[in-house]
Design a protein around this motif. Structure first.
Motif, PDB file in Angstrom:
ATOM      1  N   HIS A 195      -4.203  11.567  -2.993  1.00  0.00           N
ATOM      2  CA  HIS A 195      -5.151  10.510  -3.741  1.00  0.00           C
ATOM      3  C   HIS A 195      -5.341   9.664  -2.917  1.00  0.00           C
ATOM      4  O   HIS A 195      -4.704   9.158  -1.891  1.00  0.00           O
ATOM      5  CB  HIS A 195      -4.672  10.464  -4.947  1.00  0.00           C
ATOM      6  CG  HIS A 195      -3.064  10.246  -5.325  1.00  0.00           C
ATOM      7  ND1 HIS A 195      -2.669   8.747  -5.030  1.00  0.00           N
ATOM      8  CD2 HIS A 195      -2.103  10.658  -5.328  1.00  0.00           C
ATOM      9  CE1 HIS A 195      -1.420   8.608  -5.116  1.00  0.00           C
ATOM     10  NE2 HIS A 195      -0.970   9.865  -5.327  1.00  0.00           N
TER      11      HIS A 195
ATOM     12  N   ARG B 173       6.122  10.269   0.991  1.00  0.00           N
ATOM     13  CA  ARG B 173       5.607   9.101   0.571  1.00  0.00           C
ATOM     14  C   ARG B 173       5.886   8.020   1.464  1.00  0.00           C
ATOM     15  O   ARG B 173       7.042   7.747   1.989  1.00  0.00           O
ATOM     16  CB  ARG B 173       6.208   8.732  -0.829  1.00  0.00           C
ATOM     17  CG  ARG B 173       5.871   7.472  -1.432  1.00  0.00           C
ATOM     18  CD  ARG B 173       6.341   7.232  -2.810  1.00  0.00           C
ATOM     19  NE  ARG B 173       5.127   7.671  -3.660  1.00  0.00           N
ATOM     20  CZ  ARG B 173       4.634   6.814  -4.860  1.00  0.00           C
ATOM     21  NH1 ARG B 173       5.723   6.037  -5.426  1.00  0.00           N
ATOM     22  NH2 ARG B 173       3.713   7.199  -5.597  1.00  0.00           N
TER      23      ARG B 173
ATOM     24  N   PRO C 154      -5.234   5.829  -1.328  1.00  0.00           N
ATOM     25  CA  PRO C 154      -3.987   4.732  -1.151  1.00  0.00           C
ATOM     26  C   PRO C 154      -3.983   3.909  -2.486  1.00  0.00           C
ATOM     27  O   PRO C 154      -4.917   3.396  -2.957  1.00  0.00           O
ATOM     28  CB  PRO C 154      -4.380   4.006  -0.037  1.00  0.00           C
ATOM     29  CG  PRO C 154      -5.453   4.839   0.832  1.00  0.00           C
ATOM     30  CD  PRO C 154      -5.950   5.683  -0.219  1.00  0.00           C
ATOM     31  N   SER C 155      -2.936   3.615  -2.973  1.00  0.00           N
ATOM     32  CA  SER C 155      -2.665   2.417  -3.901  1.00  0.00           C
ATOM     33  C   SER C 155      -2.524   1.260  -3.295  1.00  0.00           C
ATOM     34  O   SER C 155      -1.528   0.817  -2.491  1.00  0.00           O
ATOM     35  CB  SER C 155      -1.521   2.998  -4.803  1.00  0.00           C
ATOM     36  OG  SER C 155      -1.035   1.658  -5.562  1.00  0.00           O
ATOM     37  N   ILE C 156      -3.545   0.217  -3.247  1.00  0.00           N
ATOM     38  CA  ILE C 156      -3.422  -0.854  -2.801  1.00  0.00           C
ATOM     39  C   ILE C 156      -3.205  -2.163  -3.664  1.00  0.00           C
ATOM     40  O   ILE C 156      -4.208  -2.330  -4.531  1.00  0.00           O
ATOM     41  CB  ILE C 156      -4.763  -1.169  -1.881  1.00  0.00           C
ATOM     42  CG1 ILE C 156      -4.894   0.000  -0.881  1.00  0.00           C
ATOM     43  CG2 ILE C 156      -4.664  -2.396  -0.958  1.00  0.00           C
ATOM     44  CD1 ILE C 156      -6.240  -0.030  -0.025  1.00  0.00           C
ATOM     45  N   GLU C 157      -2.050  -2.814  -3.506  1.00  0.00           N
ATOM     46  CA  GLU C 157      -1.751  -3.976  -4.583  1.00  0.00           C
ATOM     47  C   GLU C 157      -1.734  -5.369  -3.449  1.00  0.00           C
ATOM     48  O   GLU C 157      -1.255  -5.325  -2.549  1.00  0.00           O
ATOM     49  CB  GLU C 157      -0.531  -3.656  -5.099  1.00  0.00           C
ATOM     50  CG  GLU C 157      -0.565  -2.418  -6.155  1.00  0.00           C
ATOM     51  CD  GLU C 157       0.687  -2.478  -6.768  1.00  0.00           C
ATOM     52  OE1 GLU C 157       1.223  -3.575  -7.433  1.00  0.00           O
ATOM     53  OE2 GLU C 157       1.326  -1.363  -6.788  1.00  0.00           O
TER      54      GLU C 157
ATOM     55  N   VAL D 199       0.718  -1.273   0.097  1.00  0.00           N
ATOM     56  CA  VAL D 199       0.025  -0.196   0.134  1.00  0.00           C
ATOM     57  C   VAL D 199       0.897   1.226  -0.106  1.00  0.00           C
ATOM     58  O   VAL D 199       1.624   1.468   0.835  1.00  0.00           O
ATOM     59  CB  VAL D 199      -0.977  -0.202   1.324  1.00  0.00           C
ATOM     60  CG1 VAL D 199      -1.847   1.255   1.168  1.00  0.00           C
ATOM     61  CG2 VAL D 199      -1.995  -1.471   1.468  1.00  0.00           C
TER      62      VAL D 199
ATOM     63  N   ASP E  58       0.591   8.747  -0.380  1.00  0.00           N
ATOM     64  CA  ASP E  58       1.191   9.926  -0.654  1.00  0.00           C
ATOM     65  C   ASP E  58       0.744  11.263  -0.039  1.00  0.00           C
ATOM     66  O   ASP E  58      -0.482  11.379  -0.166  1.00  0.00           O
ATOM     67  CB  ASP E  58       1.229  10.265  -2.354  1.00  0.00           C
ATOM     68  CG  ASP E  58       2.166   9.429  -2.954  1.00  0.00           C
ATOM     69  OD1 ASP E  58       3.191   9.265  -2.890  1.00  0.00           O
ATOM     70  OD2 ASP E  58       1.694   8.753  -3.903  1.00  0.00           O
TER      71      ASP E  58
END
Length: 113
Positions: A95, A60, A97-100, A19, A22
Motif C-alpha cells: 500500500h 517491513r 507509504p505511511s508518511i508521518e 516513513v 510494507d
C-alpha cells in the motif's frame, strides 16, 4: 560548552519524517536495495541533517530523517528520493507509504565542526 553542542544538534534536527514501507511478498530485496541506493541521493540534500533506512521485519521497512526546518523537510518531500519512492510504490509496496511528519524533542548528532 555541552549546552551549546546540544543546541547545535537540536537546531539541525527540529523536524523529522517517519516513513513506514510494507513490501509486497517477493519484493523485500527490491525495497532493501532501493533504500540502500537512496542514501547516495540524500547525501546531496543540504537540508537533510540525518537519514536512516531500517528494516523492521522481513517485509517491513522504515525511513527516519531529520531536518533543521519545515522548509528542509518540504524540500526533501519534493525531492528525488520521494519522487522515486512514489513511482515505485505500486510495484514494490502493499500500500502507499505511511508518511508521518514529526517534531524532534531532543537529538544527539555527530559534531560536524
Amino acid at each position: 560548552m555541552q549546552a551549546q553542542a546540544a543546541d547545535s544538534a537540536d537546531s539541525q534536527a527540529k523536524t523529522a519524517l517517519w516513513v513506514v514501507l510494507d513490501a509486497k511478498k517477493g519484493k523485500e530485496d527490491e525495497v532493501a536495495k532501493f533504500l540502500i541506493g537512496g542514501k547516495a541521493v540524500v547525501l546531496d540534500e543540504p537540508a537533510t541533517s540525518s537519514w536512516f533506512a531500517v528494516r523492521l521485519s522481513k517485509s517491513r521497512f522504515a525511513i527516519f530523517d531529520t531536518f533543521p526546518s519545515e522548509a528542509g523537510r518540504d524540500a526533501h518531500l519534493s525531492g528525488k528520493v520521494a519522487a522515486a519512492l512514489m513511482a515505485k510504490a505500486p510495484d514494490m509496496l502493499q500500500h502507499p507509504p505511511s508518511i508521518e511528519k514529526i517534531d524532534v524533542l531532543a537529538a544527539k548528532l555527530p559534531n560536524t565542526k
